[in-house]
Design a protein around this motif. Structure first.
Motif, PDB file in Angstrom:
ATOM      1  N   GLY A 193       0.781  -1.170   0.030  1.00  0.00           N
ATOM      2  CA  GLY A 193      -0.387  -0.095  -0.303  1.00  0.00           C
ATOM      3  C   GLY A 193       0.736   1.347   0.019  1.00  0.00           C
ATOM      4  O   GLY A 193       0.519   3.004  -0.698  1.00  0.00           O
ATOM      5  N   ALA A 194       2.135   1.514   0.625  1.00  0.00           N
ATOM      6  CA  ALA A 194       2.623   2.620   0.677  1.00  0.00           C
ATOM      7  C   ALA A 194       3.357   2.976  -1.056  1.00  0.00           C
ATOM      8  O   ALA A 194       3.725   4.053  -0.330  1.00  0.00           O
ATOM      9  CB  ALA A 194       4.161   1.376   1.760  1.00  0.00           C
ATOM     10  N   LEU A 195       3.618   1.975  -1.380  1.00  0.00           N
ATOM     11  CA  LEU A 195       3.659   2.139  -2.882  1.00  0.00           C
ATOM     12  C   LEU A 195       3.087   2.451  -3.864  1.00  0.00           C
ATOM     13  O   LEU A 195       2.873   2.791  -4.952  1.00  0.00           O
ATOM     14  CB  LEU A 195       4.304   0.882  -3.560  1.00  0.00           C
ATOM     15  N   ALA A 196       1.303   2.737  -3.434  1.00  0.00           N
ATOM     16  CA  ALA A 196       0.416   3.215  -4.140  1.00  0.00           C
ATOM     17  C   ALA A 196       0.916   3.960  -5.348  1.00  0.00           C
ATOM     18  O   ALA A 196       0.032   4.232  -6.494  1.00  0.00           O
ATOM     19  CB  ALA A 196      -0.826   3.321  -3.502  1.00  0.00           C
ATOM     20  N   ARG A 197       1.071   5.493  -5.235  1.00  0.00           N
ATOM     21  CA  ARG A 197       1.259   6.108  -5.808  1.00  0.00           C
ATOM     22  C   ARG A 197       2.353   5.520  -7.206  1.00  0.00           C
ATOM     23  O   ARG A 197       2.210   6.328  -7.697  1.00  0.00           O
ATOM     24  CB  ARG A 197       2.831   7.485  -4.981  1.00  0.00           C
ATOM     25  N   LEU A 198       2.869   4.597  -6.576  1.00  0.00           N
ATOM     26  CA  LEU A 198       3.817   4.275  -8.388  1.00  0.00           C
ATOM     27  C   LEU A 198       2.874   3.099  -8.649  1.00  0.00           C
ATOM     28  O   LEU A 198       3.634   2.634  -9.802  1.00  0.00           O
ATOM     29  CB  LEU A 198       5.147   3.473  -7.330  1.00  0.00           C
ATOM     30  N   GLN A 199       1.653   2.679  -8.032  1.00  0.00           N
ATOM     31  CA  GLN A 199       0.954   1.822  -8.998  1.00  0.00           C
ATOM     32  C   GLN A 199      -0.161   2.250 -10.065  1.00  0.00           C
ATOM     33  O   GLN A 199      -1.349   2.287 -10.490  1.00  0.00           O
ATOM     34  CB  GLN A 199       0.629   0.461  -8.449  1.00  0.00           C
ATOM     35  N   ASP A 200      -0.158   4.015  -9.716  1.00  0.00           N
ATOM     36  CA  ASP A 200      -1.480   4.970 -10.547  1.00  0.00           C
ATOM     37  C   ASP A 200      -0.515   4.666 -11.931  1.00  0.00           C
ATOM     38  O   ASP A 200       0.067   5.250 -12.413  1.00  0.00           O
ATOM     39  CB  ASP A 200      -0.718   6.090 -10.452  1.00  0.00           C
ATOM     40  N   PRO A 201      -2.042   4.106 -12.534  1.00  0.00           N
ATOM     41  CA  PRO A 201      -2.154   3.431 -13.919  1.00  0.00           C
ATOM     42  C   PRO A 201      -2.264   4.371 -14.637  1.00  0.00           C
ATOM     43  O   PRO A 201      -1.868   4.445 -15.946  1.00  0.00           O
ATOM     44  CB  PRO A 201      -3.780   2.391 -14.675  1.00  0.00           C
ATOM     45  N   TRP A 202      -2.494   6.129 -14.419  1.00  0.00           N
ATOM     46  CA  TRP A 202      -2.128   7.041 -15.556  1.00  0.00           C
ATOM     47  C   TRP A 202      -0.595   7.199 -15.389  1.00  0.00           C
ATOM     48  O   TRP A 202      -0.493   8.458 -15.967  1.00  0.00           O
ATOM     49  CB  TRP A 202      -2.866   8.478 -14.265  1.00  0.00           C
TER      50      TRP A 202
END
Ligand code: PEP
Ligand code: MG
Length: 570
Positions: free
Chosen positions: A467-476
């Motif tokens: 979860g802490a890496l959510a920013r890096l999993q953004d499909p945009w």
């Protein structure tokens, strides 16, 4: 804290805008004191612990069954897995051993889960990443032993709701599947959690329920109960102290969304008539009704590994055949794209262990790599598929997961032909290597389907379970959009289809961008189809292209989203 006019930002994981007063669910079960000793006899204490664990398992199963109509298979499967954790014989032995040594049932449960957790963490990434689920089972068992309300039967779904029937925004550090599954979507305007990522269970269940959700939102748990907030599940913005007019507008939007989601309408197309097939992602026959109800034109991703989970051996040929035929029968004349077994990493199968312990299972033997090691399992699955499709009305297509290069694509195509499947052979593009050399890959197959969940994980080097890496999993993320563009161009030039079946396809604005990048079909959770259909229908192919160009010109995911939205209608 002056709770007005501020904004919190997290990751939007379930589309839509929801508004209402905050209702916090922060119940935490306190750790039993270290070294706490039992008061009674060992036998009685052991029975107390065993009863509590069984009560928790039964309650989780029951929640799964009751959730069936609302959150569907996503909830049922997760809760069934949690029930299995509570009933694990190894765990029971560990608890008994600790009670025998003098510990209280509460402390024995706490410590046994701790040991168990370490064992699981060492056993593979999937289980390590499911620590939140494990902790939830532990806390439920301890609460049951203490007679606390958090135990079986408790949770936000069962607790008192705000007076007046006003929809509320549920705020939590994280939400366990058991808490989320029974929520009434007409009472919960949105979810906001401090933890979790786009592929966390909170996110998956929120999408299944059709409730807007923002995860990984720092500071949310500090919001006071009753604070009016406006939650945008697309941008991830939580606006504090929204005006009455804004709250009203958001509620009207939610009502429109609910109304729209119950009206299936025709095949997907842009405003100027460019066809974009809208397909559903399913995990088994139980998901078919929702897909048909949502107006799906077919199945774009049948995650067959769900048929293989929690077993000592693969399901037999007749069982597989029935499960595949059910999907084909549900869409006479439509496409049904079945993905062959995607085992390994976050979906480990007991009967297909990796050949040796893997330090990084996501980079290990998963997907087609595992099938190359076990060609008999693939052959059995393809035979069952060929038999299920024989004489049926739907068009069977098959695809392989985690294909890295043209050689793997050609190997899979050969295996399909050997099983008598000669058309509709495809591969998933989930690795940057496959996207970069899609030109070589499309030579061997009839279509490609982009798995944006894994493609993001591997492109940004960010584990999708963290979860802490959510920013890096953004499909945009513009890098991901570039990889989609490369793939769609290669497929288009070769005259082959290019679908997207990752979560990106469920975001209405991003769906338009994907169409603008050249994607020809979109596959998503059934709930998302009506909103995506509406968004695509409101925009011309040229508008979608313009939005795609604008998004790719941006340097960040946030800017890409804003630029695309500015170019789109609605
Ligand atoms: C993906 O990776 O985007 C995908 C659709 O496959 P899964 O989520 O099942 O790994
Ligand atoms: Mg994948």
């Amino acid at each position: 804290m002056a709770d007005t006019g501020r904004e919190l930002r997290g990751t939007g994981v379930s589309q839509g805008v929801g508004a209402g007063p905050v209702r916090r669910f922060l119940a935490q079960v306190a750790e039993p004191p270290a070294g706490e000793l039992r008061v009674g006899a060992a036998d009685a204490e052991r029975a107390r612990a065993a009863d509590a664990l069984e009560a928790v398992a039964a309650d989780l199963e029951n929640r799964g069954l009751r959730a069936g109509d609302r959150a569907g298979d996503a909830a049922r499967d997760v809760l069934a897995a949690q029930a299995l954790m509570a009933r694990d014989p190894g765990l029971a032995e560990e608890v008994a051993r600790r009670i025998e040594a003098g510990g209280s049932a509460e402390r024995a449960v706490y410590d046994a889960f701790g040991t168990y957790r370490e064992m699981l963490a060492g056993a593979g990434e999937y289980l390590a990443a499911r620590v939140a689920d494990l902790d939830d089972v532990r806390d439920r068992a301890i609460a049951a032993l203490r007679g606390e309300p958090r135990g079986p039967g408790a949770g936000p779904a069962d607790a008192a709701e705000p007076p007046g029937g006003e929809p509320y925004v549920l705020v939590a550090r994280d939400l366990a599947p058991a808490d989320t599954a029974l929520l009434d979507p007409s009472r919960v305007a949105a979810f906001v959690t401090e933890e979790g990522g786009p592929t966390s269970h909170t996110a998956i269940l929120a999408r299944a329920l059709g409730v807007p959700a923002v995860v990984a939102c720092a500071g949310a748990a500090a919001l006071a109960d009753g604070t009016p907030v406006l939650v945008d599940g697309a941008t991830g913005v939580v606006r504090i102290g929204a005006s009455a007019a804004e709250l009203r507008a958001a509620r009207e939007d939610a009502a429109r969304r609910r109304a729209a989601s119950s009206v299936p309408t025709g095949p997907g197309a842009t405003a100027d008539g460019r066809r974009v097939a809208l397909l559903a992602n399913i995990g088994g026959p139980k998901d078919l009704a929702a897909a048909v109800d949502a107006g799906a034109e077919g199945i774009g991703l049948y995650r067959t590994e769900f048929l293989f989970l929690n077993r000592d051996s693969p399901p037999g040929a007749p069982e597989q055949e029935d499960a595949y035929r059910a999907a084909l029968d549900a869409f006479p004349g439509g496409r049904v794209i079945v993905r062959v077994l995607d085992a390994g990493a976050d979906k480990p199968l007991g009967f297909l262990p990796p050949p040796s312990p893997e330090p990084n299972p996501a980079l290990g033997e998963r997907g087609v790599r595992m099938l190359r090691r076990h060609p008999d399992v693939l052959a059995g699955q393809l035979d069952a598929l060929a038999r299920a499709a024989a004489g049926g009305g739907a068009r069977l297509e098959v695809m392989a997961p985690m294909v890295a290069d043209a050689a793997e694509a050609a190997w899979f195509a050969d295996a399909c032909r050997e099983a008598g499947i000669r058309t509709g052979i495809g591969v998933m593009v989930e690795l940057p290597s496959a996207a970069l050399r899609a030109r070589d890959i499309v030579v061997a197959v009839d279509f490609v389907s982009i798995g944006t969940n894994d493609l993001a994980q591997y492109a940004f080097g960010a584990d999708r379970q963290v979860g802490a890496l959510a920013r890096l999993q953004d499909p945009w993320g513009p890098a991901l959009l570039d990889l989609v563009a490369l793939t769609a161009d290669a497929a288009g030039d070769a005259g082959k289809g290019c679908g997207v079946c990752g979560e990106a396809a469920a975001d209405p604005a991003l769906a338009c961008v994907l169409v603008g990048l050249g994607v020809t079909s979109l596959s998503m959770a059934a709930m998302a189809i009506p909103a995506v259909r509406t968004a695509v229908a409101r925009n011309t192919a040229a508008q979608c292209r313009e939005a795609a160009v604008a998004a790719r010109a941006a340097a960040t995911a946030g800017d890409a989203r804003a630029a695309a939205r500015a170019a789109l209608t609605g």
